[in-house]
Design a protein around this motif. Structure first.
Motif, PDB file in Angstrom:
ATOM      1  N   ASP A 162       0.855  -1.180   0.000  1.00  0.00           N
ATOM      2  CA  ASP A 162       0.000   0.000   0.000  1.00  0.00           C
ATOM      3  C   ASP A 162       0.897   1.237   0.000  1.00  0.00           C
ATOM      4  OD1 ASP A 162      -2.364  -1.453   0.064  1.00  0.00           O
ATOM      5  OD2 ASP A 162      -2.413  -1.512   2.263  1.00  0.00           O
ATOM      6  N   ASN A 164       2.727   4.504   1.109  1.00  0.00           N
ATOM      7  CA  ASN A 164       3.040   5.094   2.409  1.00  0.00           C
ATOM      8  C   ASN A 164       2.166   6.324   2.626  1.00  0.00           C
ATOM      9  OD1 ASN A 164       4.688   7.208   4.108  1.00  0.00           O
ATOM     10  ND2 ASN A 164       5.554   5.207   4.627  1.00  0.00           N
ATOM     11  N   SER A 165       1.586   6.441   3.819  1.00  0.00           N
ATOM     12  CA  SER A 165       0.649   7.534   4.097  1.00  0.00           C
ATOM     13  C   SER A 165       1.300   8.909   4.035  1.00  0.00           C
ATOM     14  CB  SER A 165       0.008   7.328   5.469  1.00  0.00           C
ATOM     15  OG  SER A 165       1.002   7.274   6.484  1.00  0.00           O
ATOM     16  N   VAL A 166       2.626   8.961   4.185  1.00  0.00           N
ATOM     17  CA  VAL A 166       3.343  10.245   4.174  1.00  0.00           C
ATOM     18  C   VAL A 166       4.021  10.496   2.828  1.00  0.00           C
ATOM     19  CG1 VAL A 166       5.171  11.609   5.253  1.00  0.00           C
ATOM     20  CG2 VAL A 166       3.704  10.136   6.667  1.00  0.00           C
ATOM     21  N   ASN A 168       3.823   8.418   0.072  1.00  0.00           N
ATOM     22  CA  ASN A 168       3.074   7.818  -1.033  1.00  0.00           C
ATOM     23  C   ASN A 168       3.905   6.800  -1.822  1.00  0.00           C
ATOM     24  OD1 ASN A 168       0.439   7.749  -2.185  1.00  0.00           O
ATOM     25  ND2 ASN A 168       1.241   8.703  -4.045  1.00  0.00           N
ATOM     26  N   GLN A 170       5.786   3.122  -2.589  1.00  0.00           N
ATOM     27  CA  GLN A 170       5.464   1.715  -2.435  1.00  0.00           C
ATOM     28  C   GLN A 170       6.735   0.885  -2.588  1.00  0.00           C
ATOM     29  OE1 GLN A 170       2.314   2.183  -5.617  1.00  0.00           O
ATOM     30  NE2 GLN A 170       1.306   0.634  -4.357  1.00  0.00           N
TER      31      GLN A 170
END
Length: 213
Positions: A162, A164-166, A168, A170
């Motif tokens: 997925d 990375n939330s910070v 972005n 992969q």
């Protein structure tokens, strides 16, 4: 003269019919594509392309150490237990549980099932769903395995993580997914790490420790 007129009339009718048929064929062929493509699987995740494999410290940092301590995790709701690396972050949702550390992940999900899966049924059922819903699934292999606490079916494959939330970003992952069946319940144990990480022995220990309680 009468036979000549009849023949001319017949030839005219035949020529007219041929022209109509040829016109119809030409119209139909102009409406169809030159070749019919194979339909692609739906879903945005299935259309992803594999991201490059990372190297160096990012991979070695995802190795589970040989000195890693393990503890037993028991799900009273799901009636199963297994050994997990001590200190990994845990998230639970009913009978489902996940453990993470850096780019390593261990997840167990519980669903209803009517029978023991096999490599054959998994290829026809679970694998198409995995390819459709997963992120750039590749290198899929399926086989039946015998573990200390009973039979299981193992799916190995690579995928994208997925974002990375910070950042972005992969990474490319390798995954071992075990399917365990008991009394109408199917437990899916998924082990994930960056491609190239050395977790063979630790993953085998986790899978061999799974049992229904």
């Amino acid at each position: 003269m009468k036979m000549t007129r009849v023949r001319k009339h017949s030839l005219l009718i035949i020529l007219t019919l041929c022209l109509v048929i040829l016109a119809g064929c030409g119209g139909a062929s102009s409406m169809l594509p030159a070749s019919t493509p194979v339909p692609t699987q739906s879903g945005p995740a299935s259309k992803e392309q594999p991201v490059p494999v990372v190297s160096g410290s990012q991979i070695s940092g995802s190795d589970i150490p040989d000195t890693q301590a393990f503890v037993t995790s028991t799900s009273s709701t799901g009636h199963y237990q297994l050994e997990v690396p001590e200190g990994w972050a845990q998230t639970s949702n009913g009978a489902n549980v996940s453990f993470t550390s850096n780019l390593n992940a261990l997840q167990v999900t519980l669903t209803n099932a009517t029978s023991q899966p096999s490599a054959s049924t998994v290829r026809n059922d679970q694998v198409p769903t995995l390819q459709q819903t997963g992120r750039a699934i590749r290198d899929v292999k399926v086989r039946d395995v015998q573990l200390p606490n009973g039979p299981a079916t193992l799916i190995t494959y690579t995928s994208n993580s997925d974002p990375n939330s910070v950042t972005n970003k992969q990474v490319r992952l390798e995954n071992n997914r075990y399917l365990f069946y008991h009394n109408g319940k199917l437990a899916t144990l998924t082990l994930s790490a960056p491609v190239g990480a050395d977790n063979v022995d630790q993953w085998a220990r986790i899978a061999r420790s799974f049992k229904w309680v």
